[in-house]
Structures are given as C-alpha cells and as structure tokens.
Design a protein around this motif. Structure first.
Motif, mmCIF file in Angstrom:
data_model
loop_
_atom_site.group_PDB
_atom_site.id
_atom_site.type_symbol
_atom_site.label_atom_id
_atom_site.label_comp_id
_atom_site.label_asym_id
_atom_site.label_seq_id
_atom_site.Cartn_x
_atom_site.Cartn_y
_atom_site.Cartn_z
ATOM 1 N N GLU A 188 5.377 3.722 5.298
ATOM 2 C CA GLU A 188 5.278 2.257 5.361
ATOM 3 C C GLU A 188 3.828 1.782 5.297
ATOM 4 O O GLU A 188 3.556 0.706 4.778
ATOM 5 C CB GLU A 188 5.989 1.740 6.606
ATOM 6 C CG GLU A 188 7.501 1.847 6.470
ATOM 7 C CD GLU A 188 8.275 1.485 7.712
ATOM 8 O OE1 GLU A 188 7.686 1.428 8.819
ATOM 9 O OE2 GLU A 188 9.496 1.272 7.583
ATOM 10 N N THR A 189 2.886 2.585 5.812
ATOM 11 C CA THR A 189 1.472 2.184 5.752
ATOM 12 C C THR A 189 0.915 2.271 4.332
ATOM 13 O O THR A 189 -0.157 1.732 4.063
ATOM 14 C CB THR A 189 0.585 3.017 6.700
ATOM 15 O OG1 THR A 189 0.501 4.371 6.227
ATOM 16 C CG2 THR A 189 1.092 2.967 8.132
ATOM 17 N N TRP A 190 1.616 2.965 3.447
ATOM 18 C CA TRP A 190 1.186 3.086 2.047
ATOM 19 C C TRP A 190 1.684 1.923 1.192
ATOM 20 O O TRP A 190 1.237 1.755 0.051
ATOM 21 C CB TRP A 190 1.670 4.415 1.460
ATOM 22 C CG TRP A 190 0.879 5.598 1.899
ATOM 23 C CD1 TRP A 190 0.848 6.149 3.153
ATOM 24 C CD2 TRP A 190 -0.004 6.384 1.103
ATOM 25 N NE1 TRP A 190 0.004 7.238 3.169
ATOM 26 C CE2 TRP A 190 -0.529 7.401 1.930
ATOM 27 C CE3 TRP A 190 -0.401 6.326 -0.222
ATOM 28 C CZ2 TRP A 190 -1.428 8.354 1.468
ATOM 29 C CZ3 TRP A 190 -1.291 7.291 -0.692
ATOM 30 C CH2 TRP A 190 -1.801 8.281 0.145
ATOM 31 N N ILE A 191 2.624 1.132 1.691
ATOM 32 C CA ILE A 191 3.162 0.017 0.909
ATOM 33 C C ILE A 191 2.023 -0.903 0.493
ATOM 34 O O ILE A 191 1.176 -1.269 1.299
ATOM 35 C CB ILE A 191 4.255 -0.731 1.691
ATOM 36 C CG1 ILE A 191 5.473 0.187 1.843
ATOM 37 C CG2 ILE A 191 4.629 -2.050 1.012
ATOM 38 C CD1 ILE A 191 6.596 -0.377 2.699
ATOM 39 N N GLY A 192 2.014 -1.234 -0.793
ATOM 40 C CA GLY A 192 0.959 -2.074 -1.355
ATOM 41 C C GLY A 192 -0.153 -1.281 -2.032
ATOM 42 O O GLY A 192 -0.961 -1.852 -2.763
ATOM 43 N N THR A 193 -0.215 0.040 -1.787
ATOM 44 C CA THR A 193 -1.216 0.868 -2.468
ATOM 45 C C THR A 193 -0.940 0.810 -3.969
ATOM 46 O O THR A 193 0.187 1.043 -4.408
ATOM 47 C CB THR A 193 -1.142 2.335 -1.963
ATOM 48 O OG1 THR A 193 -1.467 2.354 -0.576
ATOM 49 C CG2 THR A 193 -2.096 3.231 -2.736
ATOM 50 N N PRO A 194 -1.945 0.488 -4.787
ATOM 51 C CA PRO A 194 -1.724 0.384 -6.232
ATOM 52 C C PRO A 194 -1.285 1.710 -6.854
ATOM 53 O O PRO A 194 -1.654 2.789 -6.372
ATOM 54 C CB PRO A 194 -3.096 -0.022 -6.784
ATOM 55 C CG PRO A 194 -3.854 -0.532 -5.615
ATOM 56 C CD PRO A 194 -3.319 0.169 -4.413
ATOM 57 N N ILE B 298 6.141 0.573 -3.024
ATOM 58 C CA ILE B 298 7.067 -0.475 -2.611
ATOM 59 C C ILE B 298 8.259 0.128 -1.876
ATOM 60 O O ILE B 298 8.500 1.333 -1.942
ATOM 61 C CB ILE B 298 7.581 -1.300 -3.810
ATOM 62 C CG1 ILE B 298 8.324 -0.400 -4.807
ATOM 63 C CG2 ILE B 298 6.449 -2.044 -4.492
ATOM 64 C CD1 ILE B 298 9.025 -1.153 -5.921
ATOM 65 N N ARG C 65 -4.416 6.419 0.190
ATOM 66 C CA ARG C 65 -3.789 5.200 0.711
ATOM 67 C C ARG C 65 -4.733 4.009 0.548
ATOM 68 O O ARG C 65 -5.914 4.087 0.840
ATOM 69 C CB ARG C 65 -3.431 5.378 2.188
ATOM 70 C CG ARG C 65 -2.788 4.150 2.783
ATOM 71 C CD ARG C 65 -2.373 4.271 4.225
ATOM 72 N NE ARG C 65 -3.205 5.165 4.989
ATOM 73 C CZ ARG C 65 -2.748 5.980 5.925
ATOM 74 N NH1 ARG C 65 -1.468 6.028 6.198
ATOM 75 N NH2 ARG C 65 -3.567 6.756 6.585
ATOM 76 N N GLY C 66 -4.193 2.911 0.058
ATOM 77 C CA GLY C 66 -4.964 1.691 -0.117
ATOM 78 C C GLY C 66 -5.774 1.646 -1.399
ATOM 79 O O GLY C 66 -6.173 0.579 -1.842
ATOM 80 N N ALA D 158 2.961 -0.755 -7.529
ATOM 81 C CA ALA D 158 2.351 -0.282 -6.288
ATOM 82 C C ALA D 158 3.403 0.504 -5.507
ATOM 83 O O ALA D 158 4.536 0.670 -5.951
ATOM 84 C CB ALA D 158 1.882 -1.482 -5.457
#
Length: 144
Positions: A13-19, A123, A27-28, A121
């Motif tokens: 969940e902390t990886w969500i949004g990583t391109p 998702i 991550r990020g 990303a």
C-alpha cells in the motif's frame, strides 16, 4: 492473516502512486510489477533472493520460458486455488495462453490486488473476472 502477509499488504500500500518504470524498483521513484515485488521482498527480508537479469518489455513473448513462475516457486510456497488465496499472496498473471506469465501483483483483499500498471503507476485494482481468469499462479511469502 499471518504477520508476514499483513506486512506484505501494508508495504504494498505504501507503493501506491509510485510511477511505472520498466526494470525499476524504488518506492516513490519508479517500478514495474516485478520491481514492486522485489521492493516488498527487500523491505521484509533485507536482500533479494536472487539477482534479476535485465529484461525487455516483451521478454515473456520471446523467451517462452516461465521465468516468473519458476522464480516464485523457488522462493515462495504455491497456493493451489484462488479460493485458498489470502491477502498478502503474490499473484502472477498470464495475458495470453500461448505466452509465459509476465505480470505480478499482491493480493490486498479477496477482491483486490496491488500492482504496477504499465503507463501509469502502482495502483489497487479490483480482482474482476478479466483479471482472475488470467491468474497463472499464486504464491505465499515465506515466514521469517
């Protein structure tokens, strides 16, 4: 849910949004579907279980080898049926029957998974029939 499984989901969940970035695993900053799994593995176990050779976006079509399924089987326990899958399990997908499996994600709930979606990303997606019928393998991360 086991301690490892809960950690896998929480980390995913902390990886969500990583391109999305082919072959990346930060991550990020960027990752592909394998990079997401590699990053989660590193955070839990400290180091990756084996080196990953460079790969082209169409590697599964060209090689014909089940490299992703074979690697998962070397390091994780196979889950026999989707009905036995639990949040935190690694899910591997085959897009076309004649080609090797080439996409991976983390089951986040019985009906959702987290994955790096190409040209977007990381998702969370619903595990709708269009995805579930493409599952080629399900694997459970090992306990520490």
């Amino acid at each position: 849910m086991s301690v490892i499984a809960a950690r896998v989901v929480a980390i995913a969940e902390t990886w969500i949004g990583t391109p999305y970035r082919h072959q990346a695993s930060t991550r990020g900053v960027g990752c592909d579907c394998l990079g997401l799994v590699r990053g989660i593995w590193r955070e839990i176990y400290g180091v990756e279980p084996e080196p990953v050779a460079p790969y082209a976006p169409d590697w599964a079509e060209r090689s014909g080898k089940e490299r992703l399924l074979e690697a998962a089987g070397r390091h994780c326990a196979a889950v026999q049926h989707l009905g036995e899958a639990l949040p935190g399990d690694l899910v591997i997908f085959r897009f076309r029957q004649q080609f090797a499996a080439k996409h991976a994600g983390i089951l986040a709930a019985p009906d959702a998974f987290i994955h790096a979606y190409e040209q977007a990303a990381v998702i969370r997606s619903a595990l709708v029939p269009a995805w579930s019928r493409r599952i080629a393998g399900i694997y459970r991360f090992p306990e520490i």
